[in-house]
Design a protein around this motif. Structure first.
Motif, PDB file in Angstrom:
ATOM      1  N   ALA A 100       0.851  -1.188   0.000  1.00  0.00           N
ATOM      2  CA  ALA A 100       0.000   0.000   0.000  1.00  0.00           C
ATOM      3  C   ALA A 100       0.890   1.243   0.000  1.00  0.00           C
ATOM      4  O   ALA A 100       2.032   1.185   0.473  1.00  0.00           O
ATOM      5  CB  ALA A 100      -0.895   0.004   1.236  1.00  0.00           C
ATOM      6  N   PRO A 101       0.399   2.354  -0.540  1.00  0.00           N
ATOM      7  CA  PRO A 101       1.214   3.587  -0.558  1.00  0.00           C
ATOM      8  C   PRO A 101       1.724   3.989   0.830  1.00  0.00           C
ATOM      9  O   PRO A 101       2.812   4.575   0.935  1.00  0.00           O
ATOM     10  CB  PRO A 101       0.248   4.627  -1.128  1.00  0.00           C
ATOM     11  CG  PRO A 101      -0.682   3.837  -1.987  1.00  0.00           C
ATOM     12  CD  PRO A 101      -0.880   2.531  -1.259  1.00  0.00           C
ATOM     13  N   SER A 102       0.970   3.658   1.869  1.00  0.00           N
ATOM     14  CA  SER A 102       1.400   4.011   3.227  1.00  0.00           C
ATOM     15  C   SER A 102       2.663   3.258   3.652  1.00  0.00           C
ATOM     16  O   SER A 102       3.286   3.615   4.659  1.00  0.00           O
ATOM     17  CB  SER A 102       0.284   3.711   4.227  1.00  0.00           C
ATOM     18  OG  SER A 102      -0.032   2.331   4.213  1.00  0.00           O
ATOM     19  N   GLN A 103       3.029   2.235   2.886  1.00  0.00           N
ATOM     20  CA  GLN A 103       4.235   1.472   3.213  1.00  0.00           C
ATOM     21  C   GLN A 103       5.470   2.012   2.497  1.00  0.00           C
ATOM     22  O   GLN A 103       6.567   1.440   2.634  1.00  0.00           O
ATOM     23  CB  GLN A 103       4.034  -0.005   2.883  1.00  0.00           C
ATOM     24  CG  GLN A 103       2.974  -0.650   3.779  1.00  0.00           C
ATOM     25  CD  GLN A 103       2.724  -2.099   3.453  1.00  0.00           C
ATOM     26  OE1 GLN A 103       2.388  -2.449   2.320  1.00  0.00           O
ATOM     27  NE2 GLN A 103       2.865  -2.955   4.449  1.00  0.00           N
ATOM     28  N   THR A 104       5.307   3.087   1.761  1.00  0.00           N
ATOM     29  CA  THR A 104       6.457   3.776   1.188  1.00  0.00           C
ATOM     30  C   THR A 104       7.305   4.317   2.326  1.00  0.00           C
ATOM     31  O   THR A 104       6.829   5.101   3.143  1.00  0.00           O
ATOM     32  CB  THR A 104       6.001   4.923   0.272  1.00  0.00           C
ATOM     33  OG1 THR A 104       5.323   4.385  -0.855  1.00  0.00           O
ATOM     34  CG2 THR A 104       7.192   5.757  -0.185  1.00  0.00           C
ATOM     35  N   SER A 105       8.547   3.868   2.376  1.00  0.00           N
ATOM     36  CA  SER A 105       9.399   4.216   3.504  1.00  0.00           C
ATOM     37  C   SER A 105      10.803   3.659   3.258  1.00  0.00           C
ATOM     38  O   SER A 105      11.053   3.013   2.244  1.00  0.00           O
ATOM     39  CB  SER A 105       8.823   3.619   4.792  1.00  0.00           C
ATOM     40  OG  SER A 105       9.486   4.130   5.938  1.00  0.00           O
ATOM     41  N   VAL A 106      11.678   3.923   4.194  1.00  0.00           N
ATOM     42  CA  VAL A 106      12.990   3.273   4.195  1.00  0.00           C
ATOM     43  C   VAL A 106      12.974   2.255   5.329  1.00  0.00           C
ATOM     44  O   VAL A 106      12.607   2.582   6.464  1.00  0.00           O
ATOM     45  CB  VAL A 106      14.142   4.268   4.388  1.00  0.00           C
ATOM     46  CG1 VAL A 106      15.488   3.537   4.352  1.00  0.00           C
ATOM     47  CG2 VAL A 106      14.106   5.341   3.306  1.00  0.00           C
ATOM     48  N   TYR A 107      13.369   1.040   5.022  1.00  0.00           N
ATOM     49  CA  TYR A 107      13.307  -0.049   5.992  1.00  0.00           C
ATOM     50  C   TYR A 107      14.717  -0.421   6.437  1.00  0.00           C
ATOM     51  O   TYR A 107      15.600  -0.663   5.615  1.00  0.00           O
ATOM     52  CB  TYR A 107      12.611  -1.263   5.375  1.00  0.00           C
ATOM     53  CG  TYR A 107      11.146  -1.016   5.144  1.00  0.00           C
ATOM     54  CD1 TYR A 107      10.711  -0.375   3.980  1.00  0.00           C
ATOM     55  CD2 TYR A 107      10.190  -1.391   6.088  1.00  0.00           C
ATOM     56  CE1 TYR A 107       9.361  -0.111   3.775  1.00  0.00           C
ATOM     57  CE2 TYR A 107       8.844  -1.133   5.884  1.00  0.00           C
ATOM     58  CZ  TYR A 107       8.436  -0.493   4.726  1.00  0.00           C
ATOM     59  OH  TYR A 107       7.111  -0.226   4.532  1.00  0.00           O
ATOM     60  N   PHE A 108      14.890  -0.463   7.752  1.00  0.00           N
ATOM     61  CA  PHE A 108      16.181  -0.829   8.323  1.00  0.00           C
ATOM     62  C   PHE A 108      16.041  -2.088   9.151  1.00  0.00           C
ATOM     63  O   PHE A 108      15.126  -2.227   9.963  1.00  0.00           O
ATOM     64  CB  PHE A 108      16.725   0.295   9.206  1.00  0.00           C
ATOM     65  CG  PHE A 108      17.153   1.510   8.447  1.00  0.00           C
ATOM     66  CD1 PHE A 108      16.353   2.636   8.397  1.00  0.00           C
ATOM     67  CD2 PHE A 108      18.371   1.527   7.791  1.00  0.00           C
ATOM     68  CE1 PHE A 108      16.748   3.757   7.688  1.00  0.00           C
ATOM     69  CE2 PHE A 108      18.778   2.652   7.088  1.00  0.00           C
ATOM     70  CZ  PHE A 108      17.958   3.764   7.030  1.00  0.00           C
ATOM     71  N   CYS A 109      17.000  -2.961   8.951  1.00  0.00           N
ATOM     72  CA  CYS A 109      17.136  -4.149   9.773  1.00  0.00           C
ATOM     73  C   CYS A 109      18.273  -3.917  10.750  1.00  0.00           C
ATOM     74  O   CYS A 109      19.252  -3.226  10.425  1.00  0.00           O
ATOM     75  CB  CYS A 109      17.423  -5.352   8.883  1.00  0.00           C
ATOM     76  SG  CYS A 109      17.668  -6.910   9.749  1.00  0.00           S
ATOM     77  N   ALA A 110      18.161  -4.454  11.940  1.00  0.00           N
ATOM     78  CA  ALA A 110      19.207  -4.306  12.946  1.00  0.00           C
ATOM     79  C   ALA A 110      19.354  -5.602  13.719  1.00  0.00           C
ATOM     80  O   ALA A 110      18.451  -6.445  13.721  1.00  0.00           O
ATOM     81  CB  ALA A 110      18.891  -3.150  13.898  1.00  0.00           C
ATOM     82  N   SER A 111      20.493  -5.754  14.369  1.00  0.00           N
ATOM     83  CA  SER A 111      20.702  -6.917  15.228  1.00  0.00           C
ATOM     84  C   SER A 111      21.471  -6.497  16.462  1.00  0.00           C
ATOM     85  O   SER A 111      22.162  -5.465  16.465  1.00  0.00           O
ATOM     86  CB  SER A 111      21.443  -8.026  14.484  1.00  0.00           C
ATOM     87  OG  SER A 111      22.802  -7.674  14.285  1.00  0.00           O
ATOM     88  N   SER A 112      21.324  -7.270  17.527  1.00  0.00           N
ATOM     89  CA  SER A 112      22.106  -7.025  18.735  1.00  0.00           C
ATOM     90  C   SER A 112      22.413  -8.351  19.412  1.00  0.00           C
ATOM     91  O   SER A 112      21.673  -9.326  19.262  1.00  0.00           O
ATOM     92  CB  SER A 112      21.377  -6.088  19.698  1.00  0.00           C
ATOM     93  OG  SER A 112      20.181  -6.661  20.165  1.00  0.00           O
TER      94      SER A 112
END
Lengths: 116, 111
Positions: free
Chosen positions: B82-94
């Motif tokens: 959906a257009p609302s999911q336009t974004s930058v996605y970051f994955c992280a770990s710890s």
């Protein structure tokens, strides 16, 4: 709800000056705080952290100060350089040591611009 | 160590399409996370995992799914973009410390 926020959205400083970036938090139960630096087009990069049993921690050219009385966190950068230009985020750990891992709540970010 | 890697770097989707954002870490970290970052905003937690086979919702999980079949991989699935999911996605770990290490991000546009 409780959240982490920042006072200044943009900070412009002269190269060589010291920079101070501020952050207010409202969750009195938080016991761990982190500062991240995010350059354009990149992921957040860890700068420095501090636990609530401390009020000051120093790294290389950076110092984090924690004032639990007023729930305030600041990042000081000494002798600011053009390479320091970035967006800086503070974050607090919502579940320190809990089973939910190390969930972080991020503030909105402050853009630091360094003028040569 | 490569740290946290993400693919693809960029993607354009049409409304209703699906895709999987890949995330891999080679630090043997137990904890992994997916965040989204909207323009000029901070990061919001979508899902997280405390170990292989265990996942849980974050602040904004609607429209996403995750799986954690191995320690190294934590893919994020969008079923009906959906257009609302336009974004930058970051994955992280710890790992054993609280410090999270982030990947370079995936920039997603839904048209």
């Amino acid at each position: 709800g409780e959240s982490v926020g920042l006072h200044l959205p943009t900070l412009s400083v002269q190269e060589g000056d010291n920079s101070i970036i501020n952050c207010a938090y409202s969750n009195s139960a938080s016991d761990y705080f982190i500062w991240y630096k995010q350059e354009s087009g990149k992921g957040p990069q860890f700068i420095i952290d501090i636990r609530s049993n401390m009020d000051k921690r120093q790294g290389q050219r950076v110092t984090v100060l924690l004032n639990k009385t007023v729930k305030h966190l600041s990042l000081q950068i000494a002798a600011t350089q053009p390479g320091d230009s970035a967006v800086y985020f503070c974050a607090e750990n919502l579940s320190p040591g809990g089973n939910a891992g190390n969930m972080l709540t991020f503030g909105g970010g402050t853009r630091l611009m360094v003028k040569p | 160590n490569a740290g946290v890697t993400q693919t693809p770097k960029f993607r354009i989707l049409k409304i209703g399409q699906s895709m999987t954002l890949q995330c891999t870490q080679d630090m043997n970290h137990n904890y992994m996370y997916w965040y989204r970052q909207d323009p000029g905003m901070g990061l919001k937690l979508i899902y997280y995992s405390v170990g292989a086979g265990i996942t849980d919702k974050g602040e904004v999980p609607n429209g996403y799914n995750v799986s954690r079949s191995t320690t190294e991989d934590f893919p994020l699935r969008l079923e009906l973009a959906a257009p609302s999911q336009t974004s930058v996605y970051f994955c992280a770990s710890s790992g054993n410390t609280d410090t999270q290490y982030f990947g370079p991000g995936t920039r997603l546009t839904v048209l």
